[in-house]
Write a protein that holds these residues in place. Structure first.
Motif, PDB file in Angstrom:
ATOM      1  N   VAL A  83      13.708 -13.264  68.314  1.00 43.45           N
ATOM      2  CA  VAL A  83      12.450 -14.002  68.435  1.00 43.45           C
ATOM      3  C   VAL A  83      11.272 -13.031  68.473  1.00 43.45           C
ATOM      4  O   VAL A  83      11.440 -11.837  68.700  1.00 43.45           O
ATOM      5  N   ASP A  84      10.072 -13.598  68.301  1.00 48.10           N
ATOM      6  CA  ASP A  84       8.841 -12.804  68.369  1.00 48.10           C
ATOM      7  C   ASP A  84       8.218 -12.807  69.755  1.00 48.10           C
ATOM      8  O   ASP A  84       7.486 -11.895  70.108  1.00 48.10           O
ATOM      9  N   GLN A  85       8.479 -13.864  70.537  1.00 46.59           N
ATOM     10  CA  GLN A  85       7.877 -13.997  71.855  1.00 46.59           C
ATOM     11  C   GLN A  85       8.930 -14.364  72.894  1.00 46.59           C
ATOM     12  O   GLN A  85       9.822 -15.170  72.614  1.00 46.59           O
TER      13      GLN A  85
ATOM     14  N   GLN B 196      14.292 -21.164  72.122  1.00 46.55           N
ATOM     15  CA  GLN B 196      13.784 -22.508  71.843  1.00 46.55           C
ATOM     16  C   GLN B 196      14.519 -23.088  70.637  1.00 46.55           C
ATOM     17  O   GLN B 196      14.915 -22.355  69.727  1.00 46.55           O
ATOM     18  N   THR B 197      14.706 -24.401  70.623  1.00 46.62           N
ATOM     19  CA  THR B 197      15.453 -25.027  69.531  1.00 46.62           C
ATOM     20  C   THR B 197      14.583 -25.884  68.612  1.00 46.62           C
ATOM     21  O   THR B 197      15.015 -26.211  67.517  1.00 46.62           O
TER      22      THR B 197
ATOM     23  N   HIS C   5      10.484 -19.146  67.083  1.00 48.01           N
ATOM     24  CA  HIS C   5      10.037 -17.764  67.290  1.00 48.01           C
ATOM     25  C   HIS C   5       9.916 -17.411  68.774  1.00 48.01           C
ATOM     26  O   HIS C   5       9.576 -16.287  69.119  1.00 48.01           O
ATOM     27  N   ARG C   6      10.218 -18.365  69.665  1.00 49.22           N
ATOM     28  CA  ARG C   6      10.074 -18.159  71.109  1.00 49.22           C
ATOM     29  C   ARG C   6      11.400 -18.238  71.846  1.00 49.22           C
ATOM     30  O   ARG C   6      12.290 -18.989  71.470  1.00 49.22           O
ATOM     31  N   GLY C   7      11.472 -17.490  72.911  1.00 52.52           N
ATOM     32  CA  GLY C   7      12.607 -17.570  73.817  1.00 52.52           C
ATOM     33  C   GLY C   7      12.106 -17.410  75.234  1.00 52.52           C
ATOM     34  O   GLY C   7      10.932 -17.129  75.456  1.00 52.52           O
ATOM     35  N   SER C   8      13.020 -17.558  76.181  1.00 56.73           N
ATOM     36  CA  SER C   8      12.644 -17.449  77.590  1.00 56.73           C
ATOM     37  C   SER C   8      13.676 -16.640  78.360  1.00 56.73           C
ATOM     38  O   SER C   8      14.875 -16.730  78.098  1.00 56.73           O
ATOM     39  N   LEU C   9      13.185 -15.882  79.322  1.00 55.27           N
ATOM     40  CA  LEU C   9      14.043 -15.246  80.306  1.00 55.27           C
ATOM     41  C   LEU C   9      14.276 -16.305  81.377  1.00 55.27           C
ATOM     42  O   LEU C   9      13.328 -16.840  81.932  1.00 55.27           O
TER      43      LEU C   9
END
Length: 85
Positions: free
Chosen positions: A81-83, A40-41, A47-51
């Motif tokens: 990231v944390d999540q 995420q930007t 703290h978040r990202g995505s598959l």
């Protein structure tokens, strides 16, 4: 959708791979599965990202290849990231 992705140019895919860390499964030198990570930007979501962009060829489904790809992606994501969603 799938039709749009198939129609993308090599240059477009090269740019995608530069900006989205990707992990794959290979049979010999042939790629047979992949998943990419996107962070995420927005400042409040760093703290978040995505598959994203997960694919495993039908002949590798049920072999553990998908789990190995996801495990590698999550190990990388955990350093950033944390999540992961």
């Amino acid at each position: 959708g799938y039709a749009q992705e198939v129609a993308r140019s090599i240059e477009s895919w090269q740019q995608w791979l530069i900006t989205h860390p990707s992990f794959g499964a290979f049979v010999g030198s042939e790629p047979r599965g992949m998943a990419s990570f996107s962070r995420q930007t927005a400042a409040n979501l760093l703290h978040r990202g995505s598959l994203v962009a997960m694919y495993v060829a039908p002949d590798l489904r049920g072999t553990g290849a998908a789990a190995a790809i996801v495990e590698a992606l999550l190990a990388h994501a955990g350093t950033l990231v944390d999540q992961v969603h």
